[in-house]
Design a protein around this motif. Sequence first.
Motif, PDB file in Angstrom:
ATOM      1  N   GLY A  49      51.854 -39.213 -83.166  1.00 23.42           N
ATOM      2  CA  GLY A  49      53.255 -39.549 -82.949  1.00 23.42           C
ATOM      3  C   GLY A  49      53.805 -40.464 -84.016  1.00 23.42           C
ATOM      4  O   GLY A  49      53.048 -41.052 -84.804  1.00 23.42           O
ATOM      5  N   SER A  50      55.136 -40.599 -84.034  1.00 22.93           N
ATOM      6  CA  SER A  50      55.778 -41.422 -85.061  1.00 22.93           C
ATOM      7  C   SER A  50      56.927 -42.262 -84.526  1.00 22.93           C
ATOM      8  O   SER A  50      57.607 -42.930 -85.291  1.00 22.93           O
ATOM      9  N   VAL A  72      51.279 -38.077 -88.360  1.00 19.57           N
ATOM     10  CA  VAL A  72      52.747 -38.072 -88.347  1.00 19.57           C
ATOM     11  C   VAL A  72      53.232 -36.721 -88.865  1.00 19.57           C
ATOM     12  O   VAL A  72      52.807 -36.273 -89.925  1.00 19.57           O
ATOM     13  N   ILE A  73      54.123 -36.082 -88.148  1.00 19.82           N
ATOM     14  CA  ILE A  73      54.616 -34.763 -88.530  1.00 19.82           C
ATOM     15  C   ILE A  73      55.552 -34.824 -89.748  1.00 19.82           C
ATOM     16  O   ILE A  73      55.762 -33.826 -90.422  1.00 19.82           O
ATOM     17  N   HIS A  74      56.083 -36.001 -90.054  1.00 24.13           N
ATOM     18  CA  HIS A  74      57.058 -36.165 -91.145  1.00 24.13           C
ATOM     19  C   HIS A  74      56.406 -36.403 -92.503  1.00 24.13           C
ATOM     20  O   HIS A  74      55.211 -36.652 -92.597  1.00 24.13           O
ATOM     21  N   ASP A  75      57.255 -36.385 -93.549  1.00 24.77           N
ATOM     22  CA  ASP A  75      56.817 -36.697 -94.909  1.00 24.77           C
ATOM     23  C   ASP A  75      56.396 -38.157 -95.006  1.00 24.77           C
ATOM     24  O   ASP A  75      56.795 -38.991 -94.180  1.00 24.77           O
ATOM     25  N   THR A 101      51.365 -33.777 -90.495  1.00 18.84           N
ATOM     26  CA  THR A 101      50.319 -33.145 -89.695  1.00 18.84           C
ATOM     27  C   THR A 101      50.665 -33.090 -88.215  1.00 18.84           C
ATOM     28  O   THR A 101      51.449 -33.891 -87.714  1.00 18.84           O
ATOM     29  N   MET A 102      50.029 -32.138 -87.559  1.00 17.16           N
ATOM     30  CA  MET A 102      50.095 -32.023 -86.111  1.00 17.16           C
ATOM     31  C   MET A 102      48.736 -31.519 -85.625  1.00 17.16           C
ATOM     32  O   MET A 102      47.958 -30.974 -86.401  1.00 17.16           O
ATOM     33  N   VAL A 103      48.460 -31.710 -84.341  1.00 23.55           N
ATOM     34  CA  VAL A 103      47.157 -31.344 -83.804  1.00 23.55           C
ATOM     35  C   VAL A 103      47.014 -29.831 -83.697  1.00 23.55           C
ATOM     36  O   VAL A 103      47.872 -29.150 -83.142  1.00 23.55           O
ATOM     37  N   VAL A 120      51.566 -29.325 -91.814  1.00 25.67           N
ATOM     38  CA  VAL A 120      52.684 -28.449 -91.469  1.00 25.67           C
ATOM     39  C   VAL A 120      53.333 -27.806 -92.689  1.00 25.67           C
ATOM     40  O   VAL A 120      54.075 -26.843 -92.550  1.00 25.67           O
ATOM     41  N   LYS A 121      53.036 -28.319 -93.871  1.00 20.77           N
ATOM     42  CA  LYS A 121      53.608 -27.742 -95.092  1.00 20.77           C
ATOM     43  C   LYS A 121      52.660 -26.752 -95.762  1.00 20.77           C
ATOM     44  O   LYS A 121      53.096 -25.728 -96.265  1.00 20.77           O
TER      45      LYS A 121
END
Length: 181
Positions: A49-50, A72-75, A101-103, A120-121
């Motif tokens: 989470g972020s 963290v899913i963000h940049d 990243t995500m699980v 995610v990228k």
Amino acid sequence: SKAVVIASGGKPRLTGAKGQESFLYDKGISFCATCDAAYYSGKSVLVIGSGDAAIEEAVFLAKFARRVQVSVIHDAGILDANEMAKKHAFANPKIEFIWNTMVEEFKGEESLQQVVLKNVKTGNLMNCNVDGCFLFIGYIPDTDLFKGQIKMNQRGYIVTNETMETNLEGVFAVGDVRDKV
């Protein structure tokens, strides 16, 4: 009855990742650092989470754990947390961020031992060896029973006024089911 009070609470949002169900309830996935941090003294944990809860709990966990990784899913550098929490987290040498990243999957024998993160990228997978994982990716109100009867916002929280009244006379809502800041 003359009045009904809805106080059905809610539950933490889950990732939906493979293997998750095997590690809930005292087997490695937690939802409360205040409750479980001492158990992870000297160990390695991963926070997912972020937002405010994730980052504030990561800072708290760092008081106990040897290492705190945060997925963290963000940049890089982008968190959804308040400025004070960000400042404390970025300054803590025990906290390491894993950006974009995500699980993907939770793995282990009788308890959680590894979390597989997916970038995610790029789609690349990364194995994180951990003693525990804390999920702070949101909260889901337990309001399904009232859909179509009580006014709710788009996320399923019950809309009330200042005195906790819903759109139905004599029906009130309190606690985690309410739409609030």
